[in-house]
Enzyme design. Structure first.
Site, PDB file in Angstrom:
ATOM      1  N   ARG A  37       0.821  -1.221   0.000  1.00 20.64           N
ATOM      2  CA  ARG A  37       0.000   0.000   0.000  1.00 20.64           C
ATOM      3  C   ARG A  37       0.854   1.270   0.000  1.00 20.64           C
ATOM      4  NH1 ARG A  37      -5.114  -1.179   4.042  1.00 20.64           N
ATOM      5  NH2 ARG A  37      -6.513  -1.925   2.416  1.00 20.64           N
ATOM      6  N   LYS A 198     -16.760 -16.662   2.322  1.00 17.56           N
ATOM      7  CA  LYS A 198     -18.183 -16.628   2.691  1.00 17.56           C
ATOM      8  C   LYS A 198     -19.102 -16.135   1.582  1.00 17.56           C
ATOM      9  CE  LYS A 198     -17.670 -15.297   7.511  1.00 17.56           C
ATOM     10  NZ  LYS A 198     -17.799 -13.964   8.087  1.00 17.56           N
ATOM     11  N   GLY A 350      -8.352  -8.391  -0.293  1.00 15.29           N
ATOM     12  CA  GLY A 350      -7.049  -8.457   0.364  1.00 15.29           C
ATOM     13  C   GLY A 350      -6.374  -9.811   0.224  1.00 15.29           C
ATOM     14  N   GLY A 373     -12.244  -4.299   1.937  1.00 14.85           N
ATOM     15  CA  GLY A 373     -13.661  -3.963   2.043  1.00 14.85           C
ATOM     16  C   GLY A 373     -14.085  -2.935   0.995  1.00 14.85           C
TER      17      GLY A 373
HETATM   18  P1  ADP Z   1     -10.618 -11.684  -0.215  1.00 12.91           P
HETATM   19  O1  ADP Z   1      -9.924 -11.132   1.007  1.00 12.91           O
HETATM   20  O2  ADP Z   1      -9.723 -11.754  -1.392  1.00 12.91           O
HETATM   21  O3  ADP Z   1     -11.931 -10.964  -0.483  1.00 12.91           O
HETATM   22  P2  ADP Z   1     -11.915 -13.748   1.339  1.00 12.91           P
HETATM   23  O4  ADP Z   1     -11.567 -13.030   2.589  1.00 12.91           O
HETATM   24  O5  ADP Z   1     -13.329 -13.792   0.927  1.00 12.91           O
HETATM   25  O6  ADP Z   1     -11.015 -13.213   0.124  1.00 12.91           O
HETATM   26  O7  ADP Z   1     -11.468 -15.279   1.453  1.00 12.91           O
HETATM   27  C1  ADP Z   1     -10.176 -15.672   1.694  1.00 12.91           C
HETATM   28  C2  ADP Z   1     -10.122 -16.930   2.505  1.00 12.91           C
HETATM   29  O8  ADP Z   1     -10.908 -17.969   1.937  1.00 12.91           O
HETATM   30  C3  ADP Z   1      -8.710 -17.461   2.601  1.00 12.91           C
HETATM   31  O9  ADP Z   1      -8.261 -17.321   3.916  1.00 12.91           O
HETATM   32  C4  ADP Z   1      -8.837 -18.933   2.188  1.00 12.91           C
HETATM   33  O10 ADP Z   1      -8.113 -19.822   2.999  1.00 12.91           O
HETATM   34  C5  ADP Z   1     -10.328 -19.185   2.346  1.00 12.91           C
HETATM   35  N1  ADP Z   1     -10.779 -20.321   1.521  1.00 12.91           N
HETATM   36  C6  ADP Z   1     -10.680 -20.497   0.201  1.00 12.91           C
HETATM   37  N2  ADP Z   1     -11.144 -21.709  -0.171  1.00 12.91           N
HETATM   38  C7  ADP Z   1     -11.521 -22.345   0.961  1.00 12.91           C
HETATM   39  C8  ADP Z   1     -12.066 -23.624   1.260  1.00 12.91           C
HETATM   40  N3  ADP Z   1     -12.308 -24.522   0.306  1.00 12.91           N
HETATM   41  N4  ADP Z   1     -12.333 -23.914   2.565  1.00 12.91           N
HETATM   42  C9  ADP Z   1     -12.103 -23.015   3.541  1.00 12.91           C
HETATM   43  N5  ADP Z   1     -11.581 -21.794   3.337  1.00 12.91           N
HETATM   44  C10 ADP Z   1     -11.294 -21.455   2.057  1.00 12.91           C
HETATM   45  C1  3PG Z   2      -8.618  -1.839   5.169  1.00  7.92           C
HETATM   46  O1  3PG Z   2      -7.531  -2.344   5.451  1.00  7.92           O
HETATM   47  O2  3PG Z   2      -9.559  -2.487   4.669  1.00  7.92           O
HETATM   48  C2  3PG Z   2      -8.775  -0.353   5.333  1.00  7.92           C
HETATM   49  O3  3PG Z   2      -7.570   0.253   5.700  1.00  7.92           O
HETATM   50  C3  3PG Z   2      -9.908   0.008   6.274  1.00  7.92           C
HETATM   51  O4  3PG Z   2      -9.643  -0.459   7.549  1.00  7.92           O
HETATM   52  P1  3PG Z   2     -10.859  -0.703   8.570  1.00  7.92           P
HETATM   53  O5  3PG Z   2     -11.606  -1.924   8.066  1.00  7.92           O
HETATM   54  O6  3PG Z   2     -10.244  -0.885   9.925  1.00  7.92           O
HETATM   55  O7  3PG Z   2     -11.755   0.512   8.493  1.00  7.92           O
HETATM   56 MG    MG Z   3     -10.280 -11.430   3.084  1.00  5.53          MG
END
Ligand code: ADP
Ligand code: 3PG
Ligand code: MG
Length: 395
Positions: A37, A198, A350, A373
């Site tokens: 970042r 999710k 992320g 987010g």
């Molecule tokens: P992003 O941050 O890119 O939006 P998410 O936070 O939605 O992605 O999801 C990321 C997580 O999903 C990772 O920690 C990964 O381990 C988990 N994940 C992916 N496939 C599976 C699975 N089959 N079972 C459990 N967790 C999973």
């Molecule tokens: C993030 O890492 O998604 C941003 O910096 C926002 O952080 P926050 O979810 O604590 O508001």
């Molecule tokens: Mg995530």
């Protein structure tokens, strides 16, 4: 975009106040462990310095210190890293408002200044107008380059814009160009890949992108709620029981829109989620007791087939538990395949960005969003408060 950008304003001799998202991870020695970042903001910082401002004052949050001063969340290590990256000394001031801050800004010989964590004051997240005014009094013009925080209506993102001319920085502009304009009007075929943990996190994205996409590929943990909704056996794979109905509705909606939703047709399964677990490939139905941790080889081939002619690909959510090397093959192979295509490739989220960094494929994608987010909310089609509040071009 009808918002003012850096290119529309003069910066010469001005005190430029810029909100950045330097919310970066620190290791146990409190050193920056991922500077993505910070690096993403360098073009904006360099552009501003080139325009001969009086001072460039950077403001950011780090973590969630809940309105209290806490050395664990100090931005001091970020100032150190930024000095290294810019090859010029950045002055760190250990507060973000008040008389002493103003005096130090005036007296320092350094051009670039980073102030202490905004979230050491509860007023920041409350979008308190007096706090915004205090911040605004530090600058002559406000630049917002903090895309990662643009979904928060805080004093330093939304509040401040009521007191200064407020323009988009280069990073914010680029994020809007890719996640906003390009998704509104994609080159086709337009393929969307959604994975991650999710269904509940991604419903808004599915609803916004399904009508626009030519195909939607779903994998990761969220695929198992969809497969369950179709009546498949999913063993002990992750299931969101309360989202089965939503998954059914999405599958129906796709049918009525005549869109393809492509789900995994085979899986890498284990008995326990453990780096030493032995792997098996399961077909469409997963045996009882087994947990799906990645997509299988046939699914990888099917996804490649759907992707090969794409002109725009948007990807959010890893396709398996990529943090464990053994379960990262699906994510890796699909990422490498997209990297080999000549299409516009956009990544949001992320964890998806971390997976691409882990594979060393960053430079092969057109755009990797710095938002977690914020990129999800943007892909849901929402107008983010930090962007909405910027000064309109014709104002
Ligand atoms: P992003 O941050 O890119 O939006 P998410 O936070 O939605 O992605 O999801 C990321 C997580 O999903 C990772 O920690 C990964 O381990 C988990 N994940 C992916 N496939 C599976 C699975 N089959 N079972 C459990 N967790 C999973
Ligand atoms: C993030 O890492 O998604 C941003 O910096 C926002 O952080 P926050 O979810 O604590 O508001
Ligand atoms: Mg995530």
């Amino acid at each position: 975009m009808n918002k003012l950008t850096l290119k529309d304003v003069s910066l010469e001799n001005k005190n430029v106040l810029m909100r950045v998202d330097f919310n970066v991870p620190l290791d146990e020695k409190l050193e920056v462990s991922d500077d993505t970042r910070i690096k993403a903001t360098l073009p904006t910082i360099r552009y501003i310095l080139d325009k001969k401002p009086n001072k460039l004052i950077l403001i950011s949050h780090l973590g969630r210190p809940e309105g209290k001063k806490d050395p664990k969340y100090s931005l001091r290590p970020v100032a150190k890293r930024l000095s290294e990256l810019l090859a010029q000394q950045v002055r760190f001031i250990d507060d973000c408002i008040g008389k002493r801050v103003k005096e130090e800004i005036k007296e320092t010989k350094e051009k670039v200044i980073l102030l202490e964590n905004l979230r050491f004051y509860p007023e920041e997240e409350k979008n308190d107008s007096n706090f915004s005014k205090e911040l605004a009094s530090l600058g002559d013009i406000f630049v917002n380059d903090a895309f990662g925080t643009a979904h928060r209506a805080h004093a330093s993102t939304e509040g401040l814009t009521h007191y200064l001319t407020s323009v988009a920085g280069l990073l914010l502009e680029k994020e809007i160009q890719y996640l906003g304009d390009l998704l509104q009007n994609p080159n086709r075929p337009f393929v969307v890949i959604l994975g991650g943990s999710k269904v509940s996190d991604k419903i808004g994205v599915i609803n916004n992108l399904l009508p626009k996409a030519d195909s939607l590929l779903i994998a990761g943990a969220m695929a198992y709620t969809f497969l369950y909704a179709q009546g498949k056996s999913i063993g002990n794979s992750k299931l969101e029981k309360d989202k089965v109905l939503v998954a059914k509705e999405i599958l129906e909606k796709a049918k009525s829109l005549n869109k393809d939703i492509v789900l995994p047709i085979d899986h890498i399964v284990v008995d326990n989620i453990d780096a030493n677990a032995s792997l098996e490939v399961a077909g469409e139905d997963i045996p009882s007791g087994k947990i799906a941790v990645d997509i299988g080889p046939q699914t990888i081939e099917e996804f490649k087939k759907r992707l090969k002619d794409a002109k725009t690909v948007v990807w959010n959510g890893p396709l398996g538990i990529f943090e464990i090397d053994k379960f990262s093959q699906g994510t890796y192979k699909v990422a490498s395949f997209i990297a080999s295509l000549s299409c516009i490739s956009i990544v949001g989220g992320g964890d998806t960005a971390s997976s691409i960094a882990k594979f060393g494929l960053e430079s092969k994608f057109s755009h990797i969003s710095t938002g977690g987010g914020a990129s999800l909310e943007f892909m849901e089609g929402k107008l983010l408060p930090g962007i909405k509040a910027l000064t309109d071009k014709n104002e």
